[in-house]
Design an enzyme around this catalytic site. Structure first.
Site, PDB file in Angstrom:
ATOM      1  N   ASN A   1      -7.231  -0.025   0.757  1.00 54.96           N
ATOM      2  CA  ASN A   1      -7.529   1.178   1.522  1.00 54.96           C
ATOM      3  C   ASN A   1      -6.450   2.210   1.246  1.00 54.96           C
ATOM      4  O   ASN A   1      -5.447   2.276   1.945  1.00 54.96           O
ATOM      5  CB  ASN A   1      -7.598   0.863   3.025  1.00 54.96           C
ATOM      6  CG  ASN A   1      -7.823   2.114   3.860  1.00 54.96           C
ATOM      7  OD1 ASN A   1      -8.174   3.178   3.340  1.00 54.96           O
ATOM      8  ND2 ASN A   1      -7.613   2.007   5.164  1.00 54.96           N
TER       9      ASN A   1
ATOM     10  N   CYS B   1       0.829  -1.206   0.000  1.00 57.01           N
ATOM     11  CA  CYS B   1       0.000   0.000   0.000  1.00 57.01           C
ATOM     12  C   CYS B   1       0.869   1.264   0.000  1.00 57.01           C
ATOM     13  O   CYS B   1       1.543   1.536  -0.981  1.00 57.01           O
ATOM     14  CB  CYS B   1      -0.974  -0.044   1.176  1.00 57.01           C
ATOM     15  SG  CYS B   1      -2.391   1.062   1.001  1.00 57.01           S
TER      16      CYS B   1
ATOM     17  N   GLU C   1      -2.720  -9.505   3.178  1.00 60.67           N
ATOM     18  CA  GLU C   1      -3.097 -10.174   4.441  1.00 60.67           C
ATOM     19  C   GLU C   1      -4.602 -10.375   4.522  1.00 60.67           C
ATOM     20  O   GLU C   1      -5.082 -11.210   5.308  1.00 60.67           O
ATOM     21  CB  GLU C   1      -2.589  -9.377   5.635  1.00 60.67           C
ATOM     22  CG  GLU C   1      -3.356  -8.129   5.983  1.00 60.67           C
ATOM     23  CD  GLU C   1      -3.072  -6.945   5.082  1.00 60.67           C
ATOM     24  OE1 GLU C   1      -3.688  -5.893   5.274  1.00 60.67           O
ATOM     25  OE2 GLU C   1      -2.212  -7.071   4.170  1.00 60.67           O
TER      26      GLU C   1
ATOM     27  N   GLN D   1       3.997   2.854  -2.705  1.00 56.39           N
ATOM     28  CA  GLN D   1       4.128   4.230  -3.183  1.00 56.39           C
ATOM     29  C   GLN D   1       5.478   4.830  -2.791  1.00 56.39           C
ATOM     30  O   GLN D   1       6.131   5.498  -3.603  1.00 56.39           O
ATOM     31  CB  GLN D   1       2.984   5.064  -2.613  1.00 56.39           C
ATOM     32  CG  GLN D   1       1.610   4.584  -3.039  1.00 56.39           C
ATOM     33  CD  GLN D   1       0.503   5.080  -2.132  1.00 56.39           C
ATOM     34  OE1 GLN D   1       0.672   6.067  -1.405  1.00 56.39           O
ATOM     35  NE2 GLN D   1      -0.631   4.409  -2.140  1.00 56.39           N
TER      36      GLN D   1
ATOM     37  N   HIS E   1      -3.956  -5.124  -0.032  1.00 57.41           N
ATOM     38  CA  HIS E   1      -3.563  -5.746   1.232  1.00 57.41           C
ATOM     39  C   HIS E   1      -3.642  -7.268   1.122  1.00 57.41           C
ATOM     40  O   HIS E   1      -4.713  -7.852   1.297  1.00 57.41           O
ATOM     41  CB  HIS E   1      -4.466  -5.254   2.370  1.00 57.41           C
ATOM     42  CG  HIS E   1      -4.126  -3.873   2.831  1.00 57.41           C
ATOM     43  ND1 HIS E   1      -3.297  -3.635   3.910  1.00 57.41           N
ATOM     44  CD2 HIS E   1      -4.467  -2.659   2.347  1.00 57.41           C
ATOM     45  CE1 HIS E   1      -3.163  -2.332   4.084  1.00 57.41           C
ATOM     46  NE2 HIS E   1      -3.852  -1.715   3.132  1.00 57.41           N
TER      47      HIS E   1
END
Length: 352
Positions: free
Chosen positions: A285, A243, A326, A247, A324
Site C-alpha cells: 500500500n 513501506c 506482517e 523510503q 508489508h
C-alpha cells in the site's frame, strides 16, 4: 438511498448510489485486495485518500474490531461496486462518505491509464454534480499535506511489552499498522512507539537495540524529522523500516524517491528475491517508491515494474522492505522479516 457523485480532475463526473452521506475530497486510488477490507479501511497509509475497491463485493464477512489496524477509518471516502450494510453502517457511524452501484472496473482502468488523480465526493439526498465539483476545486496534492504526520501518529510514547529480556525497539510511528507492532511483540521485543517527529534524545531515552521507521501516508519528503533521525544514528544503531520507512531511510542515506503513477495497493504483488532466486507474494500500500537507493543495496525488486522492494546494508545493520511483511490480511510469505529485524539487535556495536 441517496445520490452520490465523483468529480474527477479530468472533467469526468460519475453518478452512483449513496450509502453514507458527506462531502470530501482527496486523491483517488484503488486496491486490488479481495479480502481484508477492515484492515484496508483502518490502515493509516490511506489517510487523505479516496479508496476504491476493485473487488466487486465488500463486506461479505462482516466487520470485526479485532481485525482493525488502528482506532479509526482513514480514507476520506469509500467507493465500491457493492457495499454490504455492515460496512456502510460502520462508515456512516464514523462519518465517512461512501457510494456503490457504479462501474468500478472502468474507474480503476481510468486510474491505471491516467494515474492517481484528485477527486471531489458528494453523497446525500440533495447533492448535485456541482457539489462534487466544488469539493474537487479545493483539493491539494499528497505532497502538500505537510502536517499529515500529526493526524496519524501517537502524541506521546507508548510501550508494548515491558520486560527485561528480549530486544528493545524504538518504533517511529509515521502512521503504523498495529499488526507491525504486534509482529515484533509476539517475537519477544519490547516496542517503544514514539511520535513521528521524535528526536535522537527521545530515542536515547528508551535505550533501544533497533530503530524502526514505520509505514505511513503521503510523500516521504514530508517526514523530515524521521529522515534526520536516521542520519544521526546510522552506524551506531541497527535500522529497519517498512513501506514509507524504507523510503525515509533511503532518502536519509543518499537515495531518492518519487510519486508513482498509481501505486501498489493490494495483496497480490509479486516480489523477486535476488539472493534466493525466488518470487514471493506480498501485501502493499504505497504511492511513492525509491528510485535511487543511495548507499544501500537493492536485494528484492517488484516483478511488475522493477521498483526496489528491499534495501540492505550489512555492515551498518540496515534492513528495509517496501511491502508489508506482517501480511494482514495475507499472504504470509515474508513473515520472517521480523525475525531478521530482531536479529539485528545482536549486531549492535554501540549505544546511541
Amino acid at each position: 438511498m441517496s445520490d452520490g457523485y465523483i468529480a474527477l480532475e479530468d472533467g469526468t463526473v460519475i453518478e452512483a448510489r449513496g450509502r453514507s452521506p458527506g462531502r470530501t475530497r482527496g486523491e483517488l486510488v484503488f486496491t486490488t485486495a479481495y479480502t481484508g477490507y477492515e484492515e484496508s479501511l483502518t490502515d493509516p497509509s490511506y489517510e487523505k485518500q479516496i479508496l476504491t475497491f476493485s473487488y466487486p463485493l465488500i463486506g461479505n464477512y462482516g466487520v470485526r474490531e479485532e481485525r482493525f489496524e488502528s482506532v479509526r477509518i482513514h480514507p476520506s471516502a469509500v467507493v465500491a461496486r457493492e457495499l454490504t450494510a455492515d460496512v456502510t453502517n460502520w462508515l456512516a457511524e464514523e462519518g465517512v462518505p461512501a457510494m456503490d452501484h457504479l462501474d468500478t472496473r472502468t474507474l480503476v482502468r481510468r486510474i491505471r491509464e491516467q494515474g492517481a488523480m484528485q477527486c471531489g465526493i458528494a453523497v446525500g439526498s440533495n447533492v448535485t454534480p456541482d457539489d462534487a465539483r466544488s469539493e474537487l476545486d479545493t483539493c491539494v496534492g499528497m505532497s502538500d499535506h505537510d502536517t499529515i504526520g500529526e493526524d496519524v501518529s501517537v502524541e506521546q510514547p507508548v510501550r508494548y511489552r515491558d520486560a527485561e529480556d528480549g530486544p528493545s525497539v524504538a518504533f517511529i510511528d509515521c502512521g503504523a499498522k498495529q499488526s507491525i507492532v504486534t509482529s515484533l511483540v509476539e517475537r519477544g521485543a519490547t516496542v517503544h512507539v514514539l511520535p513521528y517527529d521524535a528526536t535522537v534524545s527521545d530515542v536515547r531515552a528508551v535505550d533501544p537495540d533497533v530503530l524502526f521507521i514505520s509505514n505511513g501516508p503521503g510523500d516521504p519528503a514530508i517526514f523530515e524529522a524521521a529522515e534526520r533521525l536516521v542520519t544521526q544514528v546510522v552506524g551506531n544503531l541497527p535500522i529497519a523500516g517498512i513501506c514509507l520507512g524504507q523510503q525515509i531511510i533511503a532518502r536519509a542515506l543518499g537515495g531518492a524517491t518519487e510519486k508513482m503513477r498509481f501505486g501498489h495497493r493490494g495483496v497480490n504483488q509479486p516480489v523477486y528475491d535476488r539472493k534466493s532466486d525466488q518470487v514471493v507474494m506480498t501485501t502493499q500500500n504505497h504511492g511513492y517508491a525509491v528510485t535511487e537507493s543511495g548507499d544501500l543495496d537493492v536485494t528484492q525488486v517488484n516483478v511488475n515494474d522493477g521498483t526496489p522492494e528491499a534495501l540492505v546494508d550489512e555492515e551498518r545493520s540496515i534492513l528495509t522492505r517496501q511491502y508489508h511483511p506482517e501480511a494482514n490480511p495475507g499472504p504470509h510469505d515474508t513473515l520472517d522479516f521480523f525475525d531478521d529485524v530482531l536479529a539485528l539487535a545482536e549486531s549492535r556495536q554501540s549505544v546511541v
